[in-house]
Design an enzyme around this catalytic site. Structure first.
Site, short mmCIF file in Angstrom:
data_model
loop_
_atom_site.label_atom_id
_atom_site.label_comp_id
_atom_site.label_asym_id
_atom_site.label_seq_id
_atom_site.Cartn_x
_atom_site.Cartn_y
_atom_site.Cartn_z
N CYS A 145 -10.64 -2.67 -4.73
CA CYS A 145 -9.65 -3.51 -5.30
C CYS A 145 -10.43 -4.82 -6.05
O CYS A 145 -9.68 -5.23 -6.96
CB CYS A 145 -8.82 -3.98 -4.13
SG CYS A 145 -7.50 -2.72 -3.75
N CYS B 92 -4.00 1.04 -2.57
CA CYS B 92 -4.04 -0.54 -1.73
C CYS B 92 -2.74 -1.16 -2.43
O CYS B 92 -2.77 -1.21 -3.55
CB CYS B 92 -5.21 -1.29 -1.75
SG CYS B 92 -6.72 -0.42 -0.74
N GLU C 46 0.46 5.40 0.63
CA GLU C 46 -0.47 6.16 1.24
C GLU C 46 -0.25 7.75 0.72
O GLU C 46 0.72 7.92 0.23
CB GLU C 46 -0.77 6.15 2.97
CG GLU C 46 -1.18 4.81 3.05
CD GLU C 46 -1.59 4.65 4.63
OE1 GLU C 46 -0.95 5.47 5.59
OE2 GLU C 46 -2.19 3.66 5.20
N GLU D 116 -3.08 -4.49 -3.47
CA GLU D 116 -3.56 -4.93 -4.37
C GLU D 116 -3.56 -4.28 -5.71
O GLU D 116 -3.09 -4.92 -6.86
CB GLU D 116 -5.04 -5.37 -4.03
CG GLU D 116 -5.18 -6.41 -2.87
CD GLU D 116 -5.35 -5.82 -1.62
OE1 GLU D 116 -5.10 -4.59 -1.36
OE2 GLU D 116 -6.30 -6.25 -0.64
N CYS E 243 -10.52 -4.44 -0.39
CA CYS E 243 -11.72 -3.67 -0.32
C CYS E 243 -12.48 -3.64 -1.65
O CYS E 243 -12.06 -4.17 -2.71
CB CYS E 243 -11.28 -2.30 -0.18
SG CYS E 243 -10.40 -1.40 -1.55
N ASN F 135 0.84 -1.09 -0.03
CA ASN F 135 -0.14 -0.11 0.07
C ASN F 135 1.07 1.26 0.06
O ASN F 135 2.00 1.33 0.66
CB ASN F 135 -0.88 0.07 1.12
CG ASN F 135 -0.40 -0.25 2.52
OD1 ASN F 135 0.45 -1.01 2.45
ND2 ASN F 135 -1.06 0.34 3.64
N1 THU Z 1 -5.18 -1.40 2.63
C1 THU Z 1 -4.72 -2.39 1.64
O1 THU Z 1 -3.49 -2.11 1.00
N2 THU Z 1 -5.65 -3.46 1.07
C2 THU Z 1 -6.37 -4.07 1.76
O2 THU Z 1 -6.83 -4.79 1.45
C3 THU Z 1 -7.01 -3.16 2.89
C4 THU Z 1 -6.51 -1.91 3.15
C5 THU Z 1 -4.43 -0.38 2.73
C6 THU Z 1 -5.17 0.94 2.60
C7 THU Z 1 -4.64 1.82 3.70
O3 THU Z 1 -3.15 2.16 3.26
C8 THU Z 1 -4.16 0.85 4.89
O4 THU Z 1 -4.45 -0.48 4.39
C9 THU Z 1 -5.57 0.93 5.96
O5 THU Z 1 -6.56 1.01 5.59
#
Ligand code: THU
Length: 122
Positions: free
Chosen positions: A81, A45, A36, A47, A78, A34
């Site tokens: 994704c 994310c 941010e 994925e 999510c 991920n």
């Molecule tokens: N996140 C992912 O990268 N993949 C997921 O399946 C769930 C959430 C990340 C997004 C954000 O950077 C952090 O996790 C918190 O939600």
């Protein structure tokens, strides 16, 4: 590999690190973490970062996905994704934590994703 890439997560806002690997039809593997942003909604994310790596390498059919996080219950992709994954196949998705793993088909997590539109892409 997914645990390794998770270490590279850029998650200064949530402090929640996620690693993902997608596997192409020919066995090619691509990793993502991920990424941010201070404008929170721009976060990518793990994925979707892994899907981007696959597509950038010319791989458009994804058969397997692995998602890892250090949580009590394995995390699940999510909605955004799931929709992005649906563009590139109907993969088996492994949700993995330190102790356990469980898998689902994308069609279980996002039923009827491709009904209509994706059946006849441009
Ligand atoms: N996140 C992912 O990268 N993949 C997921 O399946 C769930 C959430 C990340 C997004 C954000 O950077 C952090 O996790 C918190 O939600």
């Amino acid at each position: 590999m997914a645990w390794q890439v998770r270490e590279r997560a850029y998650a200064p806002y949530s402090r929640f690190q996620v690693g993902a690997v997608v596997v192409g039809k020919g066995g090619e593997v691509f990793a993502g973490c991920n990424v941010e942003n201070l404008s929170y909604g721009l976060t990518n994310c793990a994925e979707r970062v892994a899907v981007g790596a696959a597509v950038a390498a010319g791989v458009r059919e994804i058969v397997t996905v692995v998602v890892v996080a250090d949580t009590a219950t394995p995390i699940s992709p999510c909605g955004a994704c799931r929709q992005v994954l649906a563009e590139f196949g109907e993969p088996e998705i492994w949700l993995v934590n330190r102790e356990s793993r469980i898998s689902f088909r994308l069609s279980e997590l996002l039923p009827r994703a491709s009904a209509g539109i994706l059946e006849s892409p441009p």
